[in-house]
Design a protein around this motif. Structure first.
Motif, mmCIF file in Angstrom:
data_model
loop_
_atom_site.group_PDB
_atom_site.id
_atom_site.type_symbol
_atom_site.label_atom_id
_atom_site.label_comp_id
_atom_site.label_asym_id
_atom_site.label_seq_id
_atom_site.Cartn_x
_atom_site.Cartn_y
_atom_site.Cartn_z
ATOM 1 N N ILE A 33 40.608 -36.188 9.686
ATOM 2 C CA ILE A 33 41.967 -36.720 9.561
ATOM 3 C C ILE A 33 41.932 -38.168 9.091
ATOM 4 O O ILE A 33 42.688 -38.560 8.189
ATOM 5 N N ASN A 34 41.080 -38.977 9.693
ATOM 6 C CA ASN A 34 40.999 -40.390 9.302
ATOM 7 C C ASN A 34 40.483 -40.562 7.880
ATOM 8 O O ASN A 34 40.954 -41.437 7.148
ATOM 9 N N THR A 35 39.543 -39.737 7.476
ATOM 10 C CA THR A 35 39.035 -39.810 6.104
ATOM 11 C C THR A 35 40.137 -39.463 5.105
ATOM 12 O O THR A 35 40.355 -40.184 4.126
ATOM 13 N N VAL A 36 40.830 -38.368 5.352
ATOM 14 C CA VAL A 36 41.931 -37.967 4.464
ATOM 15 C C VAL A 36 43.019 -39.041 4.473
ATOM 16 O O VAL A 36 43.561 -39.391 3.421
ATOM 17 N N GLY A 37 43.299 -39.587 5.639
ATOM 18 C CA GLY A 37 44.308 -40.638 5.733
ATOM 19 C C GLY A 37 43.949 -41.857 4.907
ATOM 20 O O GLY A 37 44.800 -42.418 4.208
ATOM 21 N N HIS A 38 42.691 -42.282 4.979
ATOM 22 C CA HIS A 38 42.252 -43.434 4.194
ATOM 23 C C HIS A 38 42.385 -43.154 2.695
ATOM 24 O O HIS A 38 42.928 -43.975 1.951
ATOM 25 N N ILE A 86 39.243 -35.838 -1.860
ATOM 26 C CA ILE A 86 39.072 -35.386 -0.476
ATOM 27 C C ILE A 86 37.866 -34.450 -0.390
ATOM 28 O O ILE A 86 37.020 -34.584 0.501
ATOM 29 N N GLU A 87 37.779 -33.526 -1.299
ATOM 30 C CA GLU A 87 36.663 -32.570 -1.313
ATOM 31 C C GLU A 87 35.330 -33.297 -1.448
ATOM 32 O O GLU A 87 34.359 -33.000 -0.750
ATOM 33 N N GLU A 88 35.290 -34.268 -2.344
ATOM 34 C CA GLU A 88 34.064 -35.043 -2.582
ATOM 35 C C GLU A 88 33.637 -35.817 -1.335
ATOM 36 O O GLU A 88 32.466 -35.779 -0.942
ATOM 37 N N VAL A 89 34.561 -36.504 -0.698
ATOM 38 C CA VAL A 89 34.209 -37.382 0.417
ATOM 39 C C VAL A 89 33.980 -36.594 1.705
ATOM 40 O O VAL A 89 32.965 -36.779 2.378
ATOM 41 N N VAL A 90 34.888 -35.705 2.058
ATOM 42 C CA VAL A 90 34.723 -34.954 3.301
ATOM 43 C C VAL A 90 33.499 -34.034 3.205
ATOM 44 O O VAL A 90 32.771 -33.854 4.178
ATOM 45 N N GLY A 91 33.259 -33.488 2.045
ATOM 46 C CA GLY A 91 32.139 -32.569 1.863
ATOM 47 C C GLY A 91 30.800 -33.216 1.558
ATOM 48 O O GLY A 91 29.794 -32.529 1.397
ATOM 49 N N ILE A 115 31.279 -31.553 11.130
ATOM 50 C CA ILE A 115 32.013 -30.715 10.181
ATOM 51 C C ILE A 115 31.173 -29.488 9.863
ATOM 52 O O ILE A 115 29.944 -29.554 9.853
ATOM 53 N N LYS A 116 31.823 -28.386 9.628
ATOM 54 C CA LYS A 116 31.137 -27.164 9.233
ATOM 55 C C LYS A 116 31.241 -27.081 7.707
ATOM 56 O O LYS A 116 32.307 -26.770 7.173
ATOM 57 N N TYR A 117 30.150 -27.405 7.042
ATOM 58 C CA TYR A 117 30.138 -27.427 5.577
ATOM 59 C C TYR A 117 30.205 -26.014 5.020
ATOM 60 O O TYR A 117 29.682 -25.070 5.611
ATOM 61 N N ASP A 118 30.823 -25.890 3.860
ATOM 62 C CA ASP A 118 30.948 -24.596 3.208
ATOM 63 C C ASP A 118 29.609 -24.089 2.687
ATOM 64 O O ASP A 118 29.401 -22.919 2.541
ATOM 65 N N LYS A 119 28.718 -25.013 2.370
ATOM 66 C CA LYS A 119 27.440 -24.616 1.764
ATOM 67 C C LYS A 119 26.337 -24.717 2.770
ATOM 68 O O LYS A 119 26.303 -25.482 3.661
#
Length: 125
Positions: free
Chosen positions: A48-53, A94-99, A121-125
């Motif tokens: 949430i904080n990452t997306v918020g920033h 968002i995808e780049e930073v959170v992932g 976080i549970k990464y997709d890969k």
């Protein structure tokens, strides 16, 4: 404001673009959406904080829904009343930073340990 940035994208092309550019996202009811799965409330707050920033820096504001182990991010351009390039650009960031997984890059940053006590976080890969 640029007319290109604020032009509403053609709904018939959005799903195709998402499949090509942002496969974890989907289009529904005028929004692009993505759910990030986390390991705990701590991880949820970090997402949430990452997306918020990122959103604040971009001056573009998503809708968020969260629970103990997940965060749903929804993007649309409210002023344009639809999906625009702004939404696509913010979703990519968002995808780049959170992932981001520095441990996979082989550099000086090793990434989080595999120990579940430290996972967030549970990464997709």
């Amino acid at each position: 404001m640029s007319a290109t940035r604020d032009a509403v994208l053609d709904p018939s092309q959005i799903s195709e673009r998402l499949a090509r550019e942002l496969p974890a996202w989907h289009y529904e009811d005028g929004w692009i959406k993505r759910t990030f799965k986390t390991n705990s409330w701590k991880g949820t707050l970090m997402v949430i904080n990452t997306v918020g920033h990122l959103a604040e820096a971009a001056w573009h504001h998503p809708d968020l829904t969260a629970s103990y182990a997940w965060v749903e991010v929804r993007l649309t351009t409210h002023s344009a009343k639809g999906l625009t390039e702004k939404d696509m650009a913010l979703a990519r960031k968002i995808e780049e930073v959170v992932g981001w997984q520095p441990g996979l890059e082989g550099g000086a940053l090793e990434g989080t340990p595999t120990d579940p006590r430290f996972a967030y976080i549970k990464y997709d890969k």
